[in-house]
Write an enzyme that holds these catalytic residues in place. Structure first.
Site, PDB file in Angstrom:
ATOM      1  N   HIS A 102      -5.931  -5.780   3.790  1.00 49.38           N
ATOM      2  CA  HIS A 102      -4.705  -4.606   3.677  1.00 49.38           C
ATOM      3  C   HIS A 102      -4.451  -4.657   5.425  1.00 49.38           C
ATOM      4  O   HIS A 102      -5.258  -4.507   6.131  1.00 49.38           O
ATOM      5  CB  HIS A 102      -5.447  -3.334   3.675  1.00 49.38           C
ATOM      6  CG  HIS A 102      -5.757  -2.890   2.167  1.00 49.38           C
ATOM      7  ND1 HIS A 102      -5.208  -1.979   1.207  1.00 49.38           N
ATOM      8  CD2 HIS A 102      -6.749  -3.580   1.324  1.00 49.38           C
ATOM      9  CE1 HIS A 102      -5.428  -2.142   0.033  1.00 49.38           C
ATOM     10  NE2 HIS A 102      -6.359  -3.179  -0.120  1.00 49.38           N
ATOM     11  N   CYS A 140       0.891  -1.231  -0.009  1.00 50.79           N
ATOM     12  CA  CYS A 140      -0.043   0.206   0.062  1.00 50.79           C
ATOM     13  C   CYS A 140       0.867   1.233   0.054  1.00 50.79           C
ATOM     14  O   CYS A 140       1.706   1.453   0.863  1.00 50.79           O
ATOM     15  CB  CYS A 140      -0.827  -0.113   1.084  1.00 50.79           C
ATOM     16  SG  CYS A 140      -1.622   1.628   1.522  1.00 50.79           S
ATOM     17  N   GLU A 141       0.739   2.032  -1.036  1.00 49.91           N
ATOM     18  CA  GLU A 141       1.547   3.130  -1.110  1.00 49.91           C
ATOM     19  C   GLU A 141       1.179   4.409  -0.001  1.00 49.91           C
ATOM     20  O   GLU A 141       2.108   5.206   0.246  1.00 49.91           O
ATOM     21  CB  GLU A 141       1.546   3.824  -2.304  1.00 49.91           C
ATOM     22  CG  GLU A 141       0.302   4.698  -2.777  1.00 49.91           C
ATOM     23  CD  GLU A 141       0.441   5.432  -4.176  1.00 49.91           C
ATOM     24  OE1 GLU A 141       1.050   4.898  -5.177  1.00 49.91           O
ATOM     25  OE2 GLU A 141      -0.214   6.546  -4.325  1.00 49.91           O
ATOM     26  N   HIS A 142       0.065   4.364   0.811  1.00 46.39           N
ATOM     27  CA  HIS A 142      -0.154   5.076   1.679  1.00 46.39           C
ATOM     28  C   HIS A 142       0.539   4.965   2.911  1.00 46.39           C
ATOM     29  O   HIS A 142       1.018   5.923   3.570  1.00 46.39           O
ATOM     30  CB  HIS A 142      -1.693   5.295   2.122  1.00 46.39           C
ATOM     31  CG  HIS A 142      -2.336   5.763   0.875  1.00 46.39           C
ATOM     32  ND1 HIS A 142      -3.821   5.269   0.551  1.00 46.39           N
ATOM     33  CD2 HIS A 142      -2.350   6.765  -0.024  1.00 46.39           C
ATOM     34  CE1 HIS A 142      -4.205   5.787  -0.404  1.00 46.39           C
ATOM     35  NE2 HIS A 142      -3.462   6.702  -0.707  1.00 46.39           N
ATOM     36  N   HIS A 143       0.463   3.642   3.403  1.00 48.61           N
ATOM     37  CA  HIS A 143       1.083   3.038   4.365  1.00 48.61           C
ATOM     38  C   HIS A 143       2.265   2.228   4.717  1.00 48.61           C
ATOM     39  O   HIS A 143       3.031   1.932   5.513  1.00 48.61           O
ATOM     40  CB  HIS A 143      -0.209   2.392   5.275  1.00 48.61           C
ATOM     41  CG  HIS A 143      -1.232   3.111   5.601  1.00 48.61           C
ATOM     42  ND1 HIS A 143      -2.435   2.860   4.669  1.00 48.61           N
ATOM     43  CD2 HIS A 143      -1.850   4.247   6.143  1.00 48.61           C
ATOM     44  CE1 HIS A 143      -3.411   3.858   5.092  1.00 48.61           C
ATOM     45  NE2 HIS A 143      -2.897   4.690   5.856  1.00 48.61           N
ATOM     46  N   CYS A 193      -2.690  -2.337   6.544  1.00 53.10           N
ATOM     47  CA  CYS A 193      -2.886  -1.201   7.180  1.00 53.10           C
ATOM     48  C   CYS A 193      -4.197  -0.988   7.990  1.00 53.10           C
ATOM     49  O   CYS A 193      -4.373  -0.219   9.022  1.00 53.10           O
ATOM     50  CB  CYS A 193      -2.550  -0.025   6.277  1.00 53.10           C
ATOM     51  SG  CYS A 193      -3.981  -0.086   4.710  1.00 53.10           S
ATOM     52  N   GLN A 234      -5.016  -0.144  -4.455  1.00 50.58           N
ATOM     53  CA  GLN A 234      -5.577  -1.129  -4.959  1.00 50.58           C
ATOM     54  C   GLN A 234      -6.609  -0.603  -6.203  1.00 50.58           C
ATOM     55  O   GLN A 234      -6.681  -1.378  -7.357  1.00 50.58           O
ATOM     56  CB  GLN A 234      -6.752  -1.925  -3.922  1.00 50.58           C
ATOM     57  CG  GLN A 234      -7.112  -3.094  -4.461  1.00 50.58           C
ATOM     58  CD  GLN A 234      -8.031  -3.892  -3.283  1.00 50.58           C
ATOM     59  OE1 GLN A 234      -7.644  -3.895  -2.060  1.00 50.58           O
ATOM     60  NE2 GLN A 234      -9.156  -4.648  -3.872  1.00 50.58           N
TER      61      GLN A 234
HETATM   62 ZN   LIG Z   1      -2.774   1.482   3.351  1.00 49.33          ZN
END
Ligand SMILES: [Zn+2]
Length: 123
Positions: free
Chosen positions: A82, A13-16, A84, A54
């Site tokens: 996920h 996941c590129e956010h977390h 995250c 995603q």
């Molecule tokens: Zn995430």
């Protein structure tokens, strides 16, 4: 219709910067060119290997299948857990995120869409 279902998917996941893990289901309506099973799985891996969200991953796989096969329609569904989400709340341990992209015939024909969705749900 060609369907390759339950393709294992491992991405980040590129956010977390935490993994998300699940399955991809890919279908297309060939107009001549048919891909080998491993080729479909390689396309999934190619995009999953990058930092991803995603929704974008689902679109990128669909567009790649479309451009390689010139299919009349492409459908991609991804179901993933996920980390995250799992690590940030006890109630979210079992939540699964589902994303889908329907192109061409799968977008235009609800029959084709239903057929695909039924086939990926059947055991
Ligand atoms: Zn995430």
């Amino acid at each position: 219709m060609v369907i390759v279902r339950d393709i294992e998917l491992y991405s980040l996941c590129e956010h977390h910067l935490l993994p998300f893990i699940g399955k991809a289901h890919v279908a297309y309506m060939p107009t001549g060119k048919v891909l080998g099973l491993s080729k479909v799985a390689r396309i999934v891996d190619l995009f999953a290997r990058r930092l991803q969200i995603q929704e974008d991953l689902t679109k990128q796989i669909a567009n790649a299948i479309q451009s390689v096969t010139q299919a009349a329609g492409v459908a991609v569904v991804i179901e993933a857990k996920h980390m995250c989400m799992m690590m940030r709340g006890v109630e979210k341990q079992n939540s699964v995120m589902t994303t889908s992209v329907m192109l061409g015939a799968f977008r235009e024909s609800s029959n084709s869409r239903q057929e695909f969705l039924q086939l990926i749900r059947s055991k």
